[in-house]
Design a protein around this motif. Structure first.
Motif, mmCIF file in Angstrom:
data_model
loop_
_atom_site.group_PDB
_atom_site.id
_atom_site.type_symbol
_atom_site.label_atom_id
_atom_site.label_comp_id
_atom_site.label_asym_id
_atom_site.label_seq_id
_atom_site.Cartn_x
_atom_site.Cartn_y
_atom_site.Cartn_z
ATOM 1 N N LEU A 48 27.970 28.912 41.664
ATOM 2 C CA LEU A 48 28.843 29.795 40.873
ATOM 3 C C LEU A 48 28.567 31.277 41.144
ATOM 4 C CD1 LEU A 48 30.960 30.075 38.554
ATOM 5 C CD2 LEU A 48 29.029 30.062 36.962
ATOM 6 N N GLU A 49 27.283 31.651 41.227
ATOM 7 C CA GLU A 49 26.931 33.065 41.353
ATOM 8 C C GLU A 49 27.544 33.700 42.593
ATOM 9 O OE1 GLU A 49 24.866 30.612 40.857
ATOM 10 O OE2 GLU A 49 23.877 30.979 38.932
ATOM 11 N N GLY A 50 27.591 32.967 43.702
ATOM 12 C CA GLY A 50 28.164 33.517 44.926
ATOM 13 C C GLY A 50 29.637 33.833 44.782
ATOM 14 N N PHE A 51 30.363 33.000 44.071
ATOM 15 C CA PHE A 51 31.792 33.242 43.860
ATOM 16 C C PHE A 51 32.025 34.323 42.808
ATOM 17 C CE2 PHE A 51 31.662 28.903 45.603
ATOM 18 C CZ PHE A 51 32.561 29.042 46.657
ATOM 19 N N GLU A 52 31.119 34.438 41.841
ATOM 20 C CA GLU A 52 31.207 35.535 40.874
ATOM 21 C C GLU A 52 31.023 36.882 41.578
ATOM 22 O OE1 GLU A 52 29.436 33.487 36.779
ATOM 23 O OE2 GLU A 52 28.057 34.361 38.241
ATOM 24 N N ALA A 53 30.096 36.922 42.528
ATOM 25 C CA ALA A 53 29.776 38.175 43.216
ATOM 26 C C ALA A 53 30.961 38.728 43.996
ATOM 27 C CB ALA A 53 28.583 37.976 44.153
ATOM 28 N N THR A 54 31.818 37.864 44.503
ATOM 29 C CA THR A 54 32.978 38.321 45.283
ATOM 30 C C THR A 54 34.216 38.529 44.426
ATOM 31 O OG1 THR A 54 33.661 36.053 45.774
ATOM 32 C CG2 THR A 54 32.134 37.108 47.333
ATOM 33 N N GLY A 55 34.139 38.144 43.154
ATOM 34 C CA GLY A 55 35.307 38.269 42.285
ATOM 35 C C GLY A 55 36.231 37.076 42.339
ATOM 36 N N ALA A 56 35.843 36.030 43.081
ATOM 37 C CA ALA A 56 36.674 34.827 43.124
ATOM 38 C C ALA A 56 36.655 34.108 41.777
ATOM 39 C CB ALA A 56 36.190 33.886 44.228
ATOM 40 N N VAL A 57 35.537 34.227 41.054
ATOM 41 C CA VAL A 57 35.443 33.717 39.689
ATOM 42 C C VAL A 57 35.286 34.914 38.763
ATOM 43 C CG1 VAL A 57 34.118 32.328 38.052
ATOM 44 C CG2 VAL A 57 34.412 31.530 40.411
ATOM 45 N N GLN A 58 36.204 35.050 37.833
ATOM 46 C CA GLN A 58 36.170 36.166 36.889
ATOM 47 C C GLN A 58 36.385 35.652 35.477
ATOM 48 O OE1 GLN A 58 38.591 39.601 37.984
ATOM 49 N NE2 GLN A 58 38.643 38.930 40.130
ATOM 50 N N TYR A 59 35.847 36.402 34.516
ATOM 51 C CA TYR A 59 35.943 35.999 33.116
ATOM 52 C C TYR A 59 36.831 36.928 32.298
ATOM 53 C CZ TYR A 59 31.976 33.311 34.704
ATOM 54 O OH TYR A 59 31.153 32.471 35.427
ATOM 55 N N TYR A 60 37.216 38.061 32.905
ATOM 56 C CA TYR A 60 38.070 39.028 32.238
ATOM 57 C C TYR A 60 39.141 39.486 33.221
ATOM 58 C CZ TYR A 60 33.452 39.364 30.030
ATOM 59 O OH TYR A 60 32.242 39.069 29.474
ATOM 60 N N VAL A 61 40.302 39.823 32.704
ATOM 61 C CA VAL A 61 41.377 40.345 33.545
ATOM 62 C C VAL A 61 41.587 41.806 33.163
ATOM 63 C CG1 VAL A 61 43.800 40.173 34.202
ATOM 64 C CG2 VAL A 61 42.477 38.096 33.734
ATOM 65 N N HIS A 98 34.888 24.913 45.941
ATOM 66 C CA HIS A 98 34.942 24.725 47.375
ATOM 67 C C HIS A 98 35.212 26.064 48.054
ATOM 68 C CE1 HIS A 98 35.659 20.114 47.433
ATOM 69 N NE2 HIS A 98 35.198 20.479 46.246
ATOM 70 N N GLY A 99 34.456 26.360 49.098
ATOM 71 C CA GLY A 99 34.635 27.601 49.840
ATOM 72 C C GLY A 99 33.335 28.011 50.491
ATOM 73 N N THR A 100 33.385 29.069 51.297
ATOM 74 C CA THR A 100 32.192 29.564 51.982
ATOM 75 C C THR A 100 32.100 31.071 51.843
ATOM 76 O OG1 THR A 100 33.445 29.722 54.061
ATOM 77 C CG2 THR A 100 32.187 27.695 53.681
ATOM 78 N N ASP A 101 30.844 31.559 51.833
ATOM 79 C CA ASP A 101 30.569 32.993 51.759
ATOM 80 C C ASP A 101 31.297 33.676 50.602
ATOM 81 O OD1 ASP A 101 28.970 32.808 54.071
ATOM 82 O OD2 ASP A 101 30.727 33.057 55.362
ATOM 83 N N GLY A 102 31.403 32.973 49.493
ATOM 84 C CA GLY A 102 32.022 33.554 48.310
ATOM 85 C C GLY A 102 33.528 33.560 48.315
ATOM 86 N N LYS A 103 34.160 33.042 49.372
ATOM 87 C CA LYS A 103 35.624 32.957 49.419
ATOM 88 C C LYS A 103 36.048 31.605 48.870
ATOM 89 C CE LYS A 103 39.671 33.250 52.413
ATOM 90 N NZ LYS A 103 40.186 33.422 53.796
#
Length: 339
Positions: free
Chosen positions: A135-148, A222-227
């Motif tokens: 999860l942390e890797g996707f959070e770092a790239t903004g692919a996972v966000q909790y606020y809009v 699913h994804g690589t390098d935070g994408k």
């Protein structure tokens, strides 16, 4: 190095969200000096930090108003009173008694106040994060966000929104015309939202603008390098499927914490503060709580109720600050804004 500011005021308002801002206005109307304190670097609380572009539908006289616009209007409303703001400061300590309180912040500020209003909203808040591997890797790239914060950031994207409450429904509706595709994932085909929002959701689903994925829960990324390339969901029976997506917005509520407030000797219940409904005074005389942090029988966590509580608290504080001056209630249309 200069010393941090030391202020003497009638009322210290802890929290510069919408409720705190309106409490400052009410204090100003009663000719009570006040200061606003907030741990965030700008005014607005959750409205500004979490959903500046989210429409709010239950502010009187506004069929719809975005969070940032509401804060701007409240800021203009208190402008005549030139209320000092200590922002980016967390109130660590509060001591004293009714009529004579001392507050200290983590930056060394010392505030002397005759009364205190706690308008801290949900207190210190953060999102409830889903337990997903990587999860942390996707959070770092903004692919996972909790606020809009900006709807335009989601233009043309494929979004998975997870959750079954107001936030999930409201954002699915708000982003349906921005996104290429929206999947709404919930563990059951039953959502907790306002009836009008549910009606709009049914319309959007029927029109193909939103696809409900029920009864499913988040299962993997699913994804690589935070994408992000896909979000895996699963039923309670273990059936899985992968939704092709660029963004994941999990709306599982906020984790709240009263922080230092819990150490000040004020009675509290599960990160809320019980108050007297007629005055919003807490268990400690001279300290008041309003907005989401306050609780009493029949309490509704609505911004408009927080506005009412701010007015009641200000009127209850007046005799503490001005014990020799009778307060004669007047409508603002009669007395105008004090100069």
């Amino acid at each position: 190095m200069t010393d941090a500011p030391t202020l003497s005021t009638d009322v210290a308002i802890i929290g510069a969200g919408p409720t705190g801002l309106f409490a400052a206005f009410e204090c100003g109307m009663l000719k009570l000096d006040c200061v606003l304190l907030d741990a965030l670097d700008s005014i607005g609380g959750q409205c500004a930090a979490l959903y500046p572009e989210k429409p709010i539908y239950d502010i009187p006289a506004h069929p719809a108003i975005e969070g940032a616009a509401l804060i701007e209007a409240l800021d203009r409303q208190i402008a005549p009173f030139a209320v000092p703001r200590l922002l980016g400061r967390r109130v660590e300590d509060l001591a004293g008694h009714r009529g004579a309180f001392t507050l200290r912040t983590d930056k060394g500020d010392v505030i002397s106040a005759r009364a205190v209003i706690i308008a801290a909203g949900a207190g210190a808040f953060g999102p409830n994060r889903p337990p997903l591997a990587g999860l942390e890797g996707f959070e770092a790239t903004g692919a996972v966000q909790y606020y809009v914060r900006r709807r335009a950031d989601f233009t043309g994207t494929r979004i998975v929104i997870a959750g079954g409450g107001d936030s999930a429904i409201d954002w699915a509706l708000a982003l349906k015309d921005e996104a290429e595709k929206i999947f709404l994932v919930h563990r059951r085909d039953r959502f907790r939202a306002a009836p009008e929002s549910l009606r709009q959701l049914d319309e959007a689903v029927a029109a193909g603008r939103i696809e409900k994925i029920v009864p499913y829960q988040l299962h993997g990324l699913h994804g690589t390098d935070g994408k992000l390339e896909g979000v895996e969901v699963a039923t309670l029976d273990g059936d899985t499927r992968v939704l092709e997506a660029d963004r994941l917005l999990p709306f599982f509520g906020l984790s709240t914490d009263l922080g230092p407030i819990a150490q000040w000797g004020i009675d509290s219940i599960r990160s809320t503060i019980p108050v007297v409904p007629s005055s919003c005074e807490t268990s400690l005389p001279g300290i008041f709580a309003i907005g989401d942090v306050a609780t009493y029988p029949g309490k509704l966590k609505l911004i408009l109720q927080g506005f009412s509580e701010g007015a009641m608290a200000a009127h209850a504080i007046h005799p503490i600050v001005r014990p020799d001056t009778a307060l004669h209630f007047e409508y603002s249309t009669s007395k105008g804004v004090p100069g």
